[in-house]
Design a protein around this motif. Structure first.
Motif, PDB file in Angstrom:
ATOM      1  N   LEU A  38       0.805  -1.211   0.000  1.00  0.00           N
ATOM      2  CA  LEU A  38       0.000   0.000   0.000  1.00  0.00           C
ATOM      3  C   LEU A  38       0.846   1.272   0.000  1.00  0.00           C
ATOM      4  O   LEU A  38       0.347   2.354  -0.313  1.00  0.00           O
ATOM      5  CB  LEU A  38      -0.921   0.036   1.229  1.00  0.00           C
ATOM      6  N   LEU A  39       2.125   1.134   0.349  1.00  0.00           N
ATOM      7  CA  LEU A  39       3.002   2.295   0.464  1.00  0.00           C
ATOM      8  C   LEU A  39       3.534   2.732  -0.889  1.00  0.00           C
ATOM      9  O   LEU A  39       3.570   1.942  -1.838  1.00  0.00           O
ATOM     10  CB  LEU A  39       4.183   1.992   1.390  1.00  0.00           C
ATOM     11  N   PRO A  40       3.998   4.004  -0.967  1.00  0.00           N
ATOM     12  CA  PRO A  40       4.642   4.474  -2.196  1.00  0.00           C
ATOM     13  C   PRO A  40       6.062   3.929  -2.320  1.00  0.00           C
ATOM     14  O   PRO A  40       6.366   2.870  -1.755  1.00  0.00           O
ATOM     15  CB  PRO A  40       4.627   5.999  -2.038  1.00  0.00           C
ATOM     16  N   ALA A  41       6.939   4.650  -3.020  1.00  0.00           N
ATOM     17  CA  ALA A  41       8.298   4.192  -3.345  1.00  0.00           C
ATOM     18  C   ALA A  41       8.988   3.529  -2.154  1.00  0.00           C
ATOM     19  O   ALA A  41       8.903   4.020  -1.025  1.00  0.00           O
ATOM     20  CB  ALA A  41       9.129   5.363  -3.846  1.00  0.00           C
ATOM     21  N   PRO A  42       9.668   2.402  -2.387  1.00  0.00           N
ATOM     22  CA  PRO A  42      10.192   1.588  -1.289  1.00  0.00           C
ATOM     23  C   PRO A  42      11.273   2.222  -0.439  1.00  0.00           C
ATOM     24  O   PRO A  42      11.520   1.775   0.669  1.00  0.00           O
ATOM     25  CB  PRO A  42      10.730   0.339  -2.006  1.00  0.00           C
ATOM     26  N   ASN A  43      11.933   3.265  -0.906  1.00  0.00           N
ATOM     27  CA  ASN A  43      13.030   3.851  -0.140  1.00  0.00           C
ATOM     28  C   ASN A  43      12.623   5.079   0.656  1.00  0.00           C
ATOM     29  O   ASN A  43      13.455   5.685   1.335  1.00  0.00           O
ATOM     30  CB  ASN A  43      14.193   4.203  -1.076  1.00  0.00           C
ATOM     31  N   ASP A  44      11.362   5.480   0.585  1.00  0.00           N
ATOM     32  CA  ASP A  44      10.911   6.664   1.323  1.00  0.00           C
ATOM     33  C   ASP A  44      10.871   6.365   2.812  1.00  0.00           C
ATOM     34  O   ASP A  44      10.308   5.359   3.253  1.00  0.00           O
ATOM     35  CB  ASP A  44       9.512   7.083   0.856  1.00  0.00           C
ATOM     36  N   ARG A  45      11.441   7.273   3.610  1.00  0.00           N
ATOM     37  CA  ARG A  45      11.409   7.127   5.069  1.00  0.00           C
ATOM     38  C   ARG A  45      10.214   7.860   5.674  1.00  0.00           C
ATOM     39  O   ARG A  45       9.797   7.569   6.791  1.00  0.00           O
ATOM     40  CB  ARG A  45      12.708   7.643   5.698  1.00  0.00           C
ATOM     41  N   GLU A  46       9.716   8.862   4.968  1.00  0.00           N
ATOM     42  CA  GLU A  46       8.516   9.576   5.377  1.00  0.00           C
ATOM     43  C   GLU A  46       7.505   9.458   4.244  1.00  0.00           C
ATOM     44  O   GLU A  46       7.848   9.693   3.083  1.00  0.00           O
ATOM     45  CB  GLU A  46       8.811  11.054   5.647  1.00  0.00           C
ATOM     46  N   VAL A  47       6.276   9.086   4.565  1.00  0.00           N
ATOM     47  CA  VAL A  47       5.259   8.903   3.529  1.00  0.00           C
ATOM     48  C   VAL A  47       3.994   9.653   3.921  1.00  0.00           C
ATOM     49  O   VAL A  47       3.630   9.722   5.099  1.00  0.00           O
ATOM     50  CB  VAL A  47       4.941   7.408   3.305  1.00  0.00           C
ATOM     51  N   PRO A  48       3.311  10.251   2.942  1.00  0.00           N
ATOM     52  CA  PRO A  48       2.019  10.883   3.243  1.00  0.00           C
ATOM     53  C   PRO A  48       0.983   9.811   3.574  1.00  0.00           C
ATOM     54  O   PRO A  48       0.968   8.739   2.974  1.00  0.00           O
ATOM     55  CB  PRO A  48       1.683  11.629   1.956  1.00  0.00           C
ATOM     56  N   ILE A  49       0.124  10.131   4.510  1.00  0.00           N
ATOM     57  CA  ILE A  49      -0.922   9.194   4.905  1.00  0.00           C
ATOM     58  C   ILE A  49      -2.196   9.958   5.201  1.00  0.00           C
ATOM     59  O   ILE A  49      -2.157  11.093   5.704  1.00  0.00           O
ATOM     60  CB  ILE A  49      -0.493   8.357   6.135  1.00  0.00           C
ATOM     61  N   GLN A  50      -3.319   9.373   4.865  1.00  0.00           N
ATOM     62  CA  GLN A  50      -4.613   9.903   5.229  1.00  0.00           C
ATOM     63  C   GLN A  50      -5.381   8.831   5.987  1.00  0.00           C
ATOM     64  O   GLN A  50      -5.348   7.654   5.619  1.00  0.00           O
ATOM     65  CB  GLN A  50      -5.398  10.346   3.990  1.00  0.00           C
TER      66      GLN A  50
END
Length: 223
Positions: A38-50
């Protein structure tokens, strides 16, 4: 059966995709568990969430504590605001679960939810399903197969059972990932094969052992 200990921990979320997530308290800190796909790009340490609450989407950012690679479809997140009030304990463990017993999972299939009113304190009511634990692999990552029709939107939700059938002892055994698909030939009007295939839902839910989520937290040294 949907006890408050599970209901108040389950959330309708939107990351790169819509899905389900649930909270766990580990060493005094709250973590949000969901499916890695469900997450975006695999290397992101911070992700937007709603997170859907009080009939609206609340936007924020989540820190990725751990994310499965390859087959392991689990992600562990931290958000700035506590999501579940204290006093709703669950045990995160496969514990005494055995093949053949009833297990349950909750979530928001096809972005659907229901309004249960005041008892749910602003949370959208999830859908509940029950199945039988069909098999558990001995290899890593540990996979749980459930004889139940999973649907899009349950991904990331808790797979749970009741120890000794006691509703006061909910155990979260795993994280819902997907359903097993198989290709089926597409036939023409005369019944001849067209060379095309479609994938159909076999009726087996795939989940991953909750221990893998706990391991992500341990590697990061907890809170």
């Amino acid at each position: 059966m949907l006890p408050t200990n599970i209901a108040y921990r389950t959330f309708f979320v939107r990351l790169a995709q819509y899905g389900t997530a649930f909270t766990l308290d580990i060493d005094g800190a709250e973590y949000l568990i969901t499916a890695a796909h469900l997450l975006p790009a695999p290397n992101d340490r911070e992700v937007p969430i709603q997170i859907y609450f009080n009939k609206q989407w609340l936007s924020g950012t989540a820190t990725v504590v751990g994310r499965g690679r390859g087959e392991l479809d689990i992600a562990v997140l931290r958000v700035a605001t506590r999501l579940t009030p204290t006093g709703f304990p669950v045990t995160a463990s496969m514990g005494s679960v055995f093949v053949g017993q009833d297990v349950f999972f909750v979530g928001y299939p096809y972005k659907m939810s229901v309004d249960y009113g005041e008892p749910f304190a602003g949370l959208p009511g999830p859908f509940l399903k029950k199945g039988a634990l069909s098999a558990v692999t001995l290899t890593e990552p540990k996979v749980l197969y459930v004889d139940a029709l999973n649907n899009e939107g349950f991904s990331g939700g808790p797979l749970y059972f009741f120890r000794n059938n006691n509703p006061q002892e909910p155990y979260i055994a795993g994280v819902v990932s997907k359903y097993r698909v198989e290709p089926e030939s597409v036939l023409d009007a005369e019944g001849a094969a067209t060379g095309m295939t479609v994938h159909y839902n076999t009726g087996f839910l795939v989940a991953y052992d909750i221990k893998h989520a706990l391991e992500f937290v341990q590697r990061r040294g907890g809170a």
